[in-house]
Design an enzyme around this catalytic site. Structure first.
Site, PDB file in Angstrom:
ATOM      1  N   LYS A 196      18.721-116.543  48.360  1.00 17.96           N
ATOM      2  CA  LYS A 196      17.158-115.968  48.712  1.00 17.96           C
ATOM      3  C   LYS A 196      17.009-115.076  47.203  1.00 17.96           C
ATOM      4  O   LYS A 196      17.622-114.319  47.373  1.00 17.96           O
ATOM      5  CB  LYS A 196      17.032-115.361  49.822  1.00 17.96           C
ATOM      6  CG  LYS A 196      17.616-116.112  51.165  1.00 17.96           C
ATOM      7  CD  LYS A 196      16.409-117.454  51.109  1.00 17.96           C
ATOM      8  CE  LYS A 196      15.005-117.184  51.749  1.00 17.96           C
ATOM      9  NZ  LYS A 196      14.980-116.752  53.210  1.00 17.96           N
ATOM     10  N   CYS A 213     -19.461 -92.791  38.150  1.00 20.46           N
ATOM     11  CA  CYS A 213     -20.554 -91.910  37.410  1.00 20.46           C
ATOM     12  C   CYS A 213     -22.152 -91.580  38.595  1.00 20.46           C
ATOM     13  O   CYS A 213     -23.220 -91.046  37.817  1.00 20.46           O
ATOM     14  CB  CYS A 213     -20.684 -92.223  36.146  1.00 20.46           C
ATOM     15  SG  CYS A 213     -22.084 -94.382  36.422  1.00 20.46           S
ATOM     16  N   LYS A 230      16.122-124.700  47.068  1.00 20.99           N
ATOM     17  CA  LYS A 230      15.878-124.614  48.109  1.00 20.99           C
ATOM     18  C   LYS A 230      14.169-124.491  48.619  1.00 20.99           C
ATOM     19  O   LYS A 230      13.629-122.989  48.395  1.00 20.99           O
ATOM     20  CB  LYS A 230      16.725-122.641  48.691  1.00 20.99           C
ATOM     21  CG  LYS A 230      16.229-122.885  50.582  1.00 20.99           C
ATOM     22  CD  LYS A 230      16.625-121.718  50.875  1.00 20.99           C
ATOM     23  CE  LYS A 230      16.722-121.326  52.353  1.00 20.99           C
ATOM     24  NZ  LYS A 230      15.305-121.580  52.619  1.00 20.99           N
ATOM     25  N   CYS A 290     -21.225-100.890  37.023  1.00 17.96           N
ATOM     26  CA  CYS A 290     -22.318-100.741  36.270  1.00 17.96           C
ATOM     27  C   CYS A 290     -22.997-100.196  35.207  1.00 17.96           C
ATOM     28  O   CYS A 290     -21.726-100.713  34.238  1.00 17.96           O
ATOM     29  CB  CYS A 290     -21.398 -99.071  36.518  1.00 17.96           C
ATOM     30  SG  CYS A 290     -21.859 -97.774  35.639  1.00 17.96           S
TER      31      CYS A 290
END
Length: 754
Positions: A317, A414, A118, A430
């Site tokens: 489906k 932090c 399909k 960081c």
């Protein structure tokens, strides 16, 4: 039925019909869906059930009785010769069985089934007159569609004339226009390079491309079409079955799918469904299911049709991979390398078989490029085990309350200022790599992963408890301040001032990981939201992460008091055992576990094979590292930068002092039979694990590749091999079984020339 119930049913039916009508209009007329297929199917099934329960409320205009949508403005309304119908859907194999049973009752016999994929595309009708293409029309409402003849003529696979000397006088062919997945990826890659928003999916792109007012735009798109049936036919030969139809259409030069099959039992149909469920992401086009048709036309005629769909066909489906949901917030998380990544927090929604609440957005520029706002209805995609991805917003559903996302200035873990590592880099990081709790947690979880030390008992939750047990403490405190409670071993807390103080993490940089004992983990507590019957209560609890708590039970029969002392949990005992076993492992796994940037399993294997020891790797210069096959300058510089960082070097030394393997045993007897040879292994082998097969190839000087290409020398195929085996056949590569692989390892390519 009571009057109240009747009114409720009528109101819900009206509501559903309005929602589905709006969705159809957006989907078929505007090519801008406002809900995913899965949600549409769910609402349509609810409506159908209500109409069956309340037959007096049925209507011929209901979405359950009609097909497609109206003709959009700017297109010429064009009637089909024969009506284009839709298909009824099935969402389980049991529903397929029920459909097959009905066909047996209504038209006795043992039918063969024509099964096909399909295609997730746009339905189209092609009309040929005496062999010449005269018209191309979209499905529209099934009776009248849009004339897109000029655009259809630009599709290379659509013949302008049928390749037969005796064509029918009139031939109306049904087909599906689609955008090939490989071409769709190229299109989006170019749009990314141009700084444009990506297209959401191939189906919408195909529909928008075919329904252009300017055929030149359609011609610039790589559309294709597969035909799958005949609507009208006048003159000339006519087949007796669906499968014969496909053969005839192909002989006339019309493109048909290579994946259709005639099957003779439901067991074979189920196997077909399972097969393409596994292959659905390896195909040339997107699919959302399987179509099953009764093959014989006489049988089809006996079964007939409803007002909107044939009774002789049904569509199975697959679980949906695209859905729509509400984007509640955009937050950020910090990974093990310090990368700060935005992610979407959504109303929970089921997609690809699992419930999803979060999805990555990669970086702040990606958020801007996708045009996503907090509060949007968004399109979410999850293909199989792939990480859920937010594709974009449904802009037409905005009401003005949505707001833009702003990247935070500081690390949420932090508090360190975040910034790009290099000028112009999109990823923000960081820089506090040593002490940022989120990074430490990520590194420990990664070290325990299957590709590194493979410590099953050390998952993400355990890693968090070791490195940052107070991560959710602030949430618990906020809940207590809002009037909720915190349950602890000593009683229930309702005052935020009584919440226990912060804990010192058991693991800081990770250097002591392999020295941990059960006693070290005795007093680690974690905060957890309290749920009842799966639903949050608003209350929290503080519980031991690695030990059971001390319990006292009084027996009613004797009055005796029994005490169960606290002790390590079974998982904790397993964790300590697995940490001890993990020390004795291959060098490449240790390299992966260290979280050296850019060093994954492939580069780690190459480094371990070339140098043999951690000491040799850490003392090698960039040029020597870069010369290693599969490494290169970027990885080499990353390795040197890793060991130049003192705390990282200390981490390696700490692991070595704990007894972690830092040197591979050299197999001096392994012959270098595969120098310059690339080998791909796919499927399961009896005598090798996946890692063992790679090690065997690398130790003999070969390259163990994960993908098949023209540069591949041999492809070893085991049980349950996937698409790599198919690609090897397409490319004409040498395919080996396990016995031949063993011979290749021991004697080299020359041994296989016979």
């Amino acid at each position: 039925m009571s009057e109240t119930t009747d009114l409720e049913a009528r109101a819900r039916i009206d509501e559903l019909r309005a929602q589905l009508a709006e969705a159809r209009s957006a989907y078929y007329e505007d090519d801008e869906p406002i809900m995913a297929d899965a949600q549409y199917d769910e609402l349509e099934r609810e409506l159908k059930a209500l109409e069956e329960e309340n037959p007096e409320l049925k209507s011929e205009e209901s979405p359950t009785e009609t097909v497609g949508g109206a003709v959009a403005a700017g297109f010429t309304p064009t009637p089909h010769i024969q009506r284009m119908m839709s298909l009824d859907n099935a969402f389980s194999v049991e529903e397929i069985d029920e459909w097959a049973e009905r066909t047996q009752k209504e038209a006795p016999g043992t039918p063969a089934f024509l099964t096909e994929l399909k295609i997730d595309g746009l339905a189209v009708s092609l009309v040929y007159e005496n062999g010449e293409l005269i018209r191309g029309v979209t499905r529209g409402d099934g009776r009248i569609g849009e004339d897109v003849t000029a655009n259809v003529r630009t599709i290379a696979s659509v013949p302008q004339r049928l390749t037969t000397e005796h064509p029918p006088q009139i031939l109306e062919v049904r087909g599906e226009v689609f955008y090939p997945t490989a071409e769709f990826e190229k299109l989006n890659e170019q749009r990314r390079a141009d700084g444009l928003a990506e297209y959401a999916n191939p189906r919408n792109t195909a529909a928008g491309s075919l329904r252009q007012k300017d055929a030149a735009v359609t011609a610039s798109r790589a559309l294709e079409v597969y035909v799958h049936g005949i609507g009208a036919h006048e003159g000339g030969e006519y087949p007796t079955s669906q499968s014969e139809t496909y053969e005839l259409l192909a002989s006339w030069g019309l493109p048909t799918s290579p994946h259709s099959r005639v099957l003779h039992s439901l067991a074979e149909v189920r196997e077909y469904i399972d097969e393409f469920g596994d292959k659905r992401h390896d195909l040339e086009h997107e699919i959302d299911g399987i179509v099953i048709k009764v093959d014989d036309f006489a049988h089809q005629r006996a079964l007939g049709s409803t007002s909107r769909a044939p009774r002789w066909a049904i569509a199975y489906k697959y679980p949906p991979e695209e859905v729509t949901t509400k984007l509640l917030d955009i937050q950020v998380q910090v990974g093990r390398t310090g990368r700060v990544t935005p992610f979407g927090v959504m109303e929970p929604v089921k997609v690809a078989g699992s419930t999803v609440e979060k999805a990555t957005l990669h970086n702040q520029f990606e958020v801007e490029r996708k045009g996503v706002l907090i509060g949007d209805t968004i399109i979410l995609r999850k293909a199989g085990d792939v990480i859920p991805e937010i594709l974009g917003p449904v802009e037409r559903l905005r009401d003005g309350s949505e707001r833009a996302f702003e990247m935070p200035a500081d690390c949420p873990s932090c508090g360190t200022r975040i910034a790009p590592t290099n000028e112009g880099e999109k990823d923000w990081r960081c820089p506090n790599q040593k002490d940022c709790p989120a990074q430490v947690t990520g590194r420990i979880a990664h070290a325990a992963s299957r590709g590194a030390f493979d410590i099953e008992a050390l998952g993400e939750e355990s890693a968090l408890a070791l490195t940052n047990p107070d991560q959710r403490r602030d949430e618990a405190i906020a809940a207590v301040r809002a009037g909720h409670a915190l349950d602890t071993e000593t009683g229930r807390i309702r005052d935020a001032d009584d919440v226990p103080g912060e804990q010192t993490p058991v693991v800081r940089t990770g250097g002591n990981l392999f020295d941990l004992t059960a006693d070290d983990l005795r007093d680690v507590f974690v905060y957890q939201p309290l749920r009842r019957k799966g639903e949050p209560t608003g209350d929290w609890r503080l519980v031991r992460a690695f030990w059971t708590k001390r319990t006292t039970t009084r027996l009613k029969s004797t009055g005796e008091t029994r005490v169960k002392e606290e002790k390590p949990s079974a998982t904790t005992t397993k964790l300590i055992d697995e940490l001890a076993k993990a020390k004795d492992t291959e060098l490449w796994r240790v390299l992966v576990a260290l979280s050296i940037r850019h060093v994954g399993p492939t580069a780690a294997r190459s480094l371990a094979t070339a140098f043999g020891s951690m000491e040799a790797i850490r003392t090698a210069d960039v040029d020597r590292l870069a010369d290693t096959d599969g490494v290169g300058t970027v990885v080499a510089e990353s390795v040197r930068a890793f060991f130049a960082d003192q705390w990282r070097a200390d981490l390696v030394d700490a692991w070595a002092a704990s007894g972690v393997t830092m040197e591979d045993e050299q197999d001096e007897d392994a012959p270098r039979t595969l120098e310059g040879i690339t080998v791909v292994v796919t499927g399961s082998l009896e005598g090798f694990t996946r890692d063992g097969a790679k090690d065997a190839i690398l130790s003999r000087g070969g390259k163990a590749s994960g993908s098949v290409s023209k540069r591949t020398h041999f492809v070893v195929v085991g049980e349950n091999a996937g698409s790599k085996a198919d690609k090897a056949e397409e490319l004409g590569l040498r395919i080996l079984d396990e016995a031949q692989f063993v011979r290749l390892l021991s004697e080299g390519p020359a041994a296989l020339k016979d």
